[in-house]
Design an enzyme around this catalytic site. Sequence first.
Site, PDB file in Angstrom:
ATOM      1  N   SER A 107     -35.576  12.524  30.000  1.00  0.00           N
ATOM      2  CA  SER A 107     -36.020  11.990  31.287  1.00  0.00           C
ATOM      3  C   SER A 107     -34.845  11.335  32.025  1.00  0.00           C
ATOM      4  CB  SER A 107     -37.132  10.965  31.049  1.00  0.00           C
ATOM      5  OG  SER A 107     -36.642   9.945  30.208  1.00  0.00           O
ATOM      6  N   GLU A 123     -42.227  11.996  38.551  1.00  0.00           N
ATOM      7  CA  GLU A 123     -42.360  13.195  37.708  1.00  0.00           C
ATOM      8  C   GLU A 123     -43.578  12.980  36.815  1.00  0.00           C
ATOM      9  OE1 GLU A 123     -39.461  13.795  34.541  1.00  0.00           O
ATOM     10  OE2 GLU A 123     -39.636  15.958  34.763  1.00  0.00           O
ATOM     11  N   LYS A 128     -30.194  14.953  17.083  1.00  0.00           N
ATOM     12  CA  LYS A 128     -31.289  13.967  17.025  1.00  0.00           C
ATOM     13  C   LYS A 128     -32.420  14.534  17.882  1.00  0.00           C
ATOM     14  CE  LYS A 128     -33.374  11.091  18.788  1.00  0.00           C
ATOM     15  NZ  LYS A 128     -34.828  11.305  19.052  1.00  0.00           N
ATOM     16  N   CYS A 188     -39.202  21.075  32.390  1.00  0.00           N
ATOM     17  CA  CYS A 188     -38.362  20.458  33.424  1.00  0.00           C
ATOM     18  C   CYS A 188     -38.170  21.402  34.600  1.00  0.00           C
ATOM     19  CB  CYS A 188     -37.017  20.060  32.856  1.00  0.00           C
ATOM     20  SG  CYS A 188     -36.013  21.478  32.475  1.00  0.00           S
TER      21      CYS A 188
END
Length: 496
Positions: A226, A381, A173, A281
């Site tokens: 996340s 973040e 996905k 990231c």
Amino acid sequence: MRLISHWIAGSPTRGKSSRTSPVYDPATGRQTAEVGLAEPADVDEAVAAAVAAFPTWRETPVTRRQRILFRFRDLVTAHADELARLVSAEHGKTVGDAAGEVTRGLEVVEFACGIPHLLKGDYSEQVSTAIDTYTLRQPLGVVAGITPFNFPLMVPMWMYPIAIAAGNTFVLKPSEKDPSTSLRVAELWAEAGLPDGVFNVVQGDKPAVDRLLEHPDVRAVSFVGSTPVARSIYATGCAHGKRVQALGGAKNHMIVLPDADLELAADSAVSAAYGSAGERCMAISVVVAVGSAGDRLVPMIAERMRNLDVGPGDRAKDMGPLITREHRDRVAGYVDRGVEEGAELVVDGRGLTIDGFEEGFFFGPTLFDRVTPEMTIYRDEIFGPVLSVVRADTYDEAIELVNRNPWGNGTAVFTNDGGAARKFQHEIEVGMVGINVPIPVPLGFYSFGGWKDSIFGGHAIYGPAGVDFYTRPKVVISRWPDPVHRGVDLGFPRHG
Ligand code: NAD
């Protein structure tokens, strides 16, 4: 409007759902396609295809599976430029950066090409009289991957090459923001000779993910995204009895000591903070300048930022736009907040427009100095081209700052002192550590994984940890005795 579909049982499939989501060219801001958002019935169809394909794929000799992996590897290599352009068109990153993404994904495919060796077990002869013991690694069945927008090719490739090589069947996905690359990959798998149903793609958002997490035939889930979503995916997947690895977000610090090669440190800070517009990231988002390093380093970083070439991904050398208009506005909101909270704005990327691309989602490289740990721009973040410099009086204070941070994905130290570097690797509470290397993403034959809120679940991803995650061990104790009966013994089995 072009509809981006699912890929189920070897073919593109429109699906039952009428829900769609827009896909943009972030450089122009124009919608280029819409992607179907799966409803639970679409997920069920993909899982059913994977269930049906599993028995035959599992029984396929490992050498034959390996040959398909080799062909897939050759096809990805042959189509590397096309794949990089596809990534760039929907994500916005430069084509050069996207080509790097293809190379890093290929590393995992190349690692998985060694699957006959990787699946070897242990064997101990004569652990008791006429008794041998050995281990097998067997596939789990249907496994699912849920992936973020920022590496639409590489992050899925952290998962499916090893899962499939080990004999599992896979349902991916991808992010609904840049979904096309996964479909092209599905075509390449088919061309490589992978049987229908072994690799499936369902496009979608939360309802599709929720169905994968609760589906009784899905044995394991790999998630990258996340931190809040990772945390909830881990909890829900585990509650449904699945093996789950969930990699989350990050706030990566780079400590610079006064003795470091500051030219190298400045080059590295700029490359690691602004590459892919900070949407990595493993991007460096905080530089911790120790002692006298800060006063020299900040102007060197600012100087380098002036020369960055920002523009559409297929033209610019250094940096493209952000993924969506909403995300661009969110990043701008953080910069406003940083100013309000008293950080020193050295380079302001707000309001950047590119001639001919006025509607694109561009945001210029931004630098803050004298950021403190209480400020929002330090705590959150941002996932954009915003670098914060924090000043620390001592090395111990800098290490303490990194260790106090709730995230622990990547970190780096810049120094010419071996003892200082060794102290760093020993004491720092972060999973991936660079010494004079700003983005320490492990090679395909190691494994990737942060600590603390950057990962939920015990498994790092790809490399040897990937083989562990996508297989379950079986230990066998076998006796082929001389035909002598030794009698009944109700005591607990002891060997020797
Ligand atoms: P995201 O968490 O919004 O989405 C990731 C995936 O989860 C997507 O497929 C999305 O469709 C799905 N999703 C989103 N919200 C969901 C929900 N409420 N329930 C179920 N599924 C949901 O992340 P993103 O914006 O696509 O990617 C950026 C984030 O990913 C950053 O935080 C970044 O640090 C992180 N990231 C981490 C790593 C790592 O290895 N640790 C690697 C790449 C990206």
